[in-house]
Design an enzyme around this catalytic site. Structure first.
Site, PDB file in Angstrom:
ATOM      1  N   ASP A  22       0.784  -1.246   0.000  1.00 41.29           N
ATOM      2  CA  ASP A  22       0.000   0.000   0.000  1.00 41.29           C
ATOM      3  C   ASP A  22       0.816   1.297   0.000  1.00 41.29           C
ATOM      4  OD1 ASP A  22      -1.590  -2.094   0.837  1.00 41.29           O
ATOM      5  OD2 ASP A  22      -2.210  -1.152   2.699  1.00 41.29           O
ATOM      6  N   SER A  79      -0.247   0.283   7.477  1.00 42.94           N
ATOM      7  CA  SER A  79      -0.668   1.455   6.699  1.00 42.94           C
ATOM      8  C   SER A  79      -1.221   2.596   7.536  1.00 42.94           C
ATOM      9  CB  SER A  79      -1.704   1.031   5.658  1.00 42.94           C
ATOM     10  OG  SER A  79      -1.040   0.335   4.635  1.00 42.94           O
ATOM     11  N   ARG A 136      -7.420  -1.017  11.796  1.00 40.27           N
ATOM     12  CA  ARG A 136      -6.207  -0.513  11.137  1.00 40.27           C
ATOM     13  C   ARG A 136      -6.436   0.555  10.062  1.00 40.27           C
ATOM     14  NH1 ARG A 136      -6.660  -5.993   9.658  1.00 40.27           N
ATOM     15  NH2 ARG A 136      -7.022  -6.397   7.443  1.00 40.27           N
ATOM     16  N   ASP A 137      -5.306   1.064   9.563  1.00 41.55           N
ATOM     17  CA  ASP A 137      -5.211   1.952   8.400  1.00 41.55           C
ATOM     18  C   ASP A 137      -5.815   3.342   8.647  1.00 41.55           C
ATOM     19  OD1 ASP A 137      -4.179  -0.395   7.383  1.00 41.55           O
ATOM     20  OD2 ASP A 137      -5.971  -0.924   6.236  1.00 41.55           O
ATOM     21  N   TRP A 271      -4.157  -9.017  -3.715  1.00 43.53           N
ATOM     22  CA  TRP A 271      -3.705  -9.946  -2.680  1.00 43.53           C
ATOM     23  C   TRP A 271      -3.805 -11.411  -3.110  1.00 43.53           C
ATOM     24  CZ3 TRP A 271      -0.288  -8.973   0.651  1.00 43.53           C
ATOM     25  CH2 TRP A 271      -0.230  -7.766   1.333  1.00 43.53           C
TER      26      TRP A 271
HETATM   27  C1  FRU Z   1      -3.860  -3.580   2.833  1.00 43.16           C
HETATM   28  C2  FRU Z   1      -3.227  -4.005   4.138  1.00 43.16           C
HETATM   29  C3  FRU Z   1      -3.598  -3.045   5.246  1.00 43.16           C
HETATM   30  C4  FRU Z   1      -2.468  -3.216   6.206  1.00 43.16           C
HETATM   31  C5  FRU Z   1      -1.283  -3.417   5.287  1.00 43.16           C
HETATM   32  C6  FRU Z   1      -0.227  -4.315   5.832  1.00 43.16           C
HETATM   33  O1  FRU Z   1      -3.220  -4.057   1.705  1.00 43.16           O
HETATM   34  O2  FRU Z   1      -3.594  -5.334   4.439  1.00 43.16           O
HETATM   35  O3  FRU Z   1      -4.880  -3.293   5.808  1.00 43.16           O
HETATM   36  O4  FRU Z   1      -2.291  -2.114   7.051  1.00 43.16           O
HETATM   37  O5  FRU Z   1      -1.804  -3.941   4.088  1.00 43.16           O
HETATM   38  O6  FRU Z   1       0.897  -4.300   4.993  1.00 43.16           O
END
Ligand code: FRU
Length: 455
Positions: A22, A79, A136-137, A271
């Site tokens: 990311d 991320s 997250r993120d 993915w």
């Molecule tokens: C998205 C993700 C995020 C995570 C990151 C880990 O591609 O799975 O949710 O923070 O990649 O690398």
């Protein structure tokens, strides 16, 4: 690890070495665009992730800088985003601290007072911890007098909104979702304010990446057009797909980008097979940056994406000619941009063949009866995963003349249809000798109103 230059794109960011996923911390600050990114410099697969760092003046040519936020045994740096805190004149990175021992995911901060070159962790980390392994993120943005953060409860398929007066103390505000596509877990949210074409209006758009169930298979991105009010984010129309190809993920916007139109950039992979695609000393690239507007289509607003590209020189152009069968163009290109206005005429199928070589081609085809546009990479070149060699179709935007703009760059094609109303982003791994481009029409004659190849 070898260093095969034919796998290195010209106009897309790739890391000097190692794994990339990311984009993170996208921000325009002090005349520079910053692109931080999920980076495992010592391997070609995901692992203990750090934030890599690159800067650019134009979003096309990038200079990679030393790793910005380094993974430790206790904390992998997942991320997040970066904002400029004017009250302290510093950049603040908000990222997910992932604890590999427990799987715990919490939001932490780091500060930089030297234009993102070096970072100091916040002594009070984490600033937001709800005891979850699926939280997250964080994407932080200015909101009213203070700050807001959208962050996913990934397994719950929700985007949670938090607010803070100072970036340090966060209070839960509201929840959006589950809604739209919920097959995969939700990741990498963002809220952008987007101008509606030919009006003075704007609408708020929530971007959400989904790890599975996207139209081209595997991971992809959906968006919700709606409004962010004091009550939180509310969608005002059904979810739509941001990209109908397989290879645009985790796209988020540049904070403080000049101009009215938000600029987004994503990771150009999926993915499903990201860790299997051909690699040399690096694996993974970003998409081109894209400017966003909204276009009214019936009762809906549709997101329009325009690629940010290198100006280049015209290598070949055609005007008002008919095509029946296949018409090779007098160009040889692995990295170029093709812009064409095509009209069906009597043809049943028409479009472009790209990266044409001995038995190889990537086909962009318009089917005016089925009202679809597709990218076929079944004969595009190397396919290292069973799901890779496939045809991906999307709805054709309504128009008599179909505008196709394709950014071709060594290992990818990004197809913008109808001025960017429909986008298909696709990695391809052709033989380096496959450099041809042709226009084709089947079952009749199609009209090329204009076509140019810019290199
Ligand atoms: C998205 C993700 C995020 C995570 C990151 C880990 O591609 O799975 O949710 O923070 O990649 O690398």
């Amino acid at each position: 690890m070898s260093n095969d230059p034919t796998l290195r794109p010209r106009d897309h960011f790739t890391p000097r070495r190692g794994w990339l996923n990311d984009p993170n911390g996208l921000i325009h600050h002090d005349g520079e665009f910053h692109l931080f990114f999920q980076h495992h410099p010592h391997a070609l697969v995901h692992g203990p992730i750090s934030w890599g760092h690159a800067v650019s003046a134009d979003l096309v040519d990038w200079t990679e800088l030393p790793t910005a936020l380094l993974a430790t045994d206790e904390e992998h740096v997942w991320s997040g985003s970066v904002v400029h805190d004017a009250s302290h004149d510093r950049l603040v990175a908000a990222y997910t601290a992932f604890d590999p021992a427990t799987g715990r995911q919490a939001q932490s901060l780091a500060f930089s007072t030297d234009r993102g070159r070096t970072w100091v962790p916040h002594p009070g980390n984490p600033v937001l911890d709800v005891g979850s392994t699926s939280f997250r993120d964080p994407k932080v943005f200015r909101h009213g007098d203070g700050w807001a953060m959208v962050v996913v409860r990934a397994d719950d398929r929700t985007v949670d909104l938090y607010r803070s007066p100072d970036l340090l103390a966060w209070t839960h505000h509201s929840i959006f979702g589950p809604e739209g596509s919920v097959e995969g877990v939700w990741e990498c949210p963002d809220v952008v304010t987007v101008p509606v074409e030919s009006t003075g209006d704007t609408a708020d758009v929530l971007l959400v990446s989904v790890s599975a169930g996207a139209p081209a298979g595997g991971s992809g991105m959906q968006y919700f057009v709606g409004e962010l009010t004091e009550a939180g984010f509310r969608s005002t129309q059904p979810a739509r797909w941001l990209d109908h190809g397989p290879d645009c993920y985790a796209a988020v916007s540049y904070t403080d980008a000049p101009g009215e139109e938000p600029v987004i950039q994503g990771w150009m992979s999926n993915w499903l097979y990201a860790d299997t695609v051909p690699a040399t000393d690096f694996r993974g690239s970003m998409t081109v940056a894209r400017r966003l507007t909204l276009r009214r289509r019936g009762s809906d607003l549709v997101l329009v994406q325009r690629p940010v590209v290198r100006p280049g020189e015209v290598r070949c152009s055609l005007e008002e000619v008919d095509v029946a069968g296949e018409r090779p163009l007098p160009v040889v290109a692995r990295s170029c941009r093709v812009v064409a206005d095509l009209e069906a005429g009597t043809a049943q199928r028409f479009g472009l063949h790209l990266r044409v070589g001995d038995g190889e081609r990537t086909t962009v085809a318009v089917d005016p009866d089925a009202l679809t546009v597709s990218v076929d990479r079944t004969a595009a070149g190397e396919a290292t995963h069973p799901a890779f060699a496939a045809l991906h179709a999307a709805p054709l935007p309504d128009a008599d003349v179909v505008r196709l703009e394709v950014v071709v760059d060594m290992t990818s094609v990004e197809v913008f249809v109808g001025g960017g109303e429909v986008v298909l982003t696709e990695q391809v791994f052709p033989d380096p000798a496959s450099t041809g481009i042709s226009v084709f029409a089947e079952g009749g004659t199609a009209r090329i109103h204009t076509l140019s190849v810019v290199e």
